[in-house]
Structures are given as structure tokens and as C-alpha cells.
Design a protein around this motif. Sequence first.
Motif, PDB file in Angstrom:
ATOM      1  N   UNK A   1       0.937  -1.215  -0.203  1.00  0.00           N
ATOM      2  CA  UNK A   1       0.060  -0.017  -0.121  1.00  0.00           C
ATOM      3  C   UNK A   1       0.847   1.305  -0.109  1.00  0.00           C
ATOM      4  N   UNK A   2       2.069   1.146   0.638  1.00  0.00           N
ATOM      5  CA  UNK A   2       2.783   2.314   0.728  1.00  0.00           C
ATOM      6  C   UNK A   2       4.015   2.324  -0.033  1.00  0.00           C
ATOM      7  N   UNK A   3       4.856   0.987  -0.286  1.00  0.00           N
ATOM      8  CA  UNK A   3       5.908   1.021  -0.900  1.00  0.00           C
ATOM      9  C   UNK A   3       7.167   1.076  -0.016  1.00  0.00           C
ATOM     10  N   UNK A   4       7.036   1.330   1.021  1.00  0.00           N
ATOM     11  CA  UNK A   4       8.265   1.499   2.007  1.00  0.00           C
ATOM     12  C   UNK A   4       8.174   0.472   3.121  1.00  0.00           C
ATOM     13  N   UNK A   5       9.260  -0.007   3.664  1.00  0.00           N
ATOM     14  CA  UNK A   5       9.311  -1.208   4.575  1.00  0.00           C
ATOM     15  C   UNK A   5       9.207  -0.383   6.071  1.00  0.00           C
ATOM     16  N   UNK A   6       9.648   0.777   6.268  1.00  0.00           N
ATOM     17  CA  UNK A   6       9.479   1.477   7.703  1.00  0.00           C
ATOM     18  C   UNK A   6       8.040   2.119   7.712  1.00  0.00           C
TER      19      UNK A   6
ATOM     20  N   UNK B   1       4.501   2.071  -6.669  1.00  0.00           N
ATOM     21  CA  UNK B   1       4.622   3.100  -5.876  1.00  0.00           C
ATOM     22  C   UNK B   1       4.472   4.323  -6.624  1.00  0.00           C
ATOM     23  N   UNK B   2       4.600   4.478  -7.938  1.00  0.00           N
ATOM     24  CA  UNK B   2       4.013   5.844  -8.544  1.00  0.00           C
ATOM     25  C   UNK B   2       2.643   5.932  -8.647  1.00  0.00           C
ATOM     26  N   UNK B   3       1.847   4.919  -8.602  1.00  0.00           N
ATOM     27  CA  UNK B   3       0.305   4.876  -8.736  1.00  0.00           C
ATOM     28  C   UNK B   3      -0.130   5.902  -7.654  1.00  0.00           C
ATOM     29  N   UNK B   4      -1.381   6.570  -7.982  1.00  0.00           N
ATOM     30  CA  UNK B   4      -2.140   7.272  -6.870  1.00  0.00           C
ATOM     31  C   UNK B   4      -2.401   6.449  -5.881  1.00  0.00           C
TER      32      UNK B   4
ATOM     33  N   UNK C   1      -1.476   2.064 -16.609  1.00  0.00           N
ATOM     34  CA  UNK C   1      -0.297   2.414 -16.429  1.00  0.00           C
ATOM     35  C   UNK C   1       0.688   1.634 -15.902  1.00  0.00           C
ATOM     36  N   UNK C   2       0.323   0.395 -15.287  1.00  0.00           N
ATOM     37  CA  UNK C   2       1.629  -0.763 -15.118  1.00  0.00           C
ATOM     38  C   UNK C   2       1.742  -1.266 -16.403  1.00  0.00           C
ATOM     39  N   UNK C   3       0.828  -1.371 -17.418  1.00  0.00           N
ATOM     40  CA  UNK C   3       0.993  -2.054 -18.764  1.00  0.00           C
ATOM     41  C   UNK C   3       2.037  -1.269 -19.568  1.00  0.00           C
ATOM     42  N   UNK C   4       1.886   0.333 -19.455  1.00  0.00           N
ATOM     43  CA  UNK C   4       2.612   1.186 -20.193  1.00  0.00           C
ATOM     44  C   UNK C   4       4.269   1.042 -19.756  1.00  0.00           C
TER      45      UNK C   4
END
Length: 171
Positions: free
Chosen positions: A27-32, A108-111, A152-155
Motif C-alpha cells: 500500500x505504501x511501498x516503504x518497509x519502515x 509506488x508511483x500510482x495514486x 499505467x502498469x502495462x505502459x
Amino acid sequence: MSGTDGDGFAAFVAARGTSLLRVAYLACGDEGEAEDLLQTALERTYQNWDRVRYDDPEPYVRRIIVNTSISRARRRAILRIIPMHTPPELPVRETDVDLRHVLMDTLRALPPRQRAVVVLRYWEDLSETQTAEVLGCSAGTVKSQASKALAKLRLAIGGESVKGVIRNVHA
């Protein structure tokens, strides 16, 4: 909360903690940040355990994770708008072209809402209805957010089957 109730909460965390941490990370893309999200979600769940334990507590915790992640992402976006005396240094993008890294960077770049839909629908394998319940929106919103996110992921990964790639990375 009595000892028996606390034992039930501890058993729930022991059984589902790793899966919930994975949801938080995706959901956030960061371990911490993921550990903080999970801690916040478990704290809120513990406070309401008498009410939550009779239902399935996992969707309740997932919803807290997703909503908290979206809320924190909004706060960070607002802080980026506020002018600073010196611009922050941006991290250098890794040159690793491994598909997993590309997919995770793109995720991570997705809204936040699109990221939440992808995580819940394809990593957690929830139905559209279940995802809508967790996010507090309609199934139509889940469908449209998933469609936009997958485009977006496909692109980003060159037109490969995103669902297949997500399942392979998840495995």
C-alpha cells in the motif's frame, strides 16, 4: 480487555501479521512506513477488539491500513506543494531493470487509491465487492481504478500481461 480477549488478539496477530504487513508494504511501498501502518492498524484494532473480534477482523485491519496509507500520502503531497528554502534532493533511480523492481517502482508511483485497488484485488486476491467494502466505495469505482492502474502498469512494463506479472512477483 480481559486476558482471554487479549489472547485472541495475540493469536490473530500471530496468524495474520505477516500477510497484513505485506498489504501495508504494498500500500505504501516503504518497509519502515509499512511497519508504522501495521502498528497503527493493530493499535486501532486492539482498542476496538471487543466489537471487531466477532466479525472477521482481517478486512477491518486492511481497511485501516489502506485508509491510513491514503491519508498519509495526501499529507505528503500537500507538504510537497509547500515551498521550501532549498529543494529536497531526489533519490537516484536504480539502474536495475529487473521486472520486480520496475513493477514495484511503478506501483509506488500510482495514486494511493489505485495502488490500494491493485494490492487488494491482485495481491490479496479479493473480489471487486470485497475490495469495494474495504475501500468504502462502489464496485464500479474499484473497476475504474483497477483499469486505470493496470493501464499505467502495462505502459511501464511494455505491454506484458500485468495480472500475470503481479501473480508471478507475488509467488
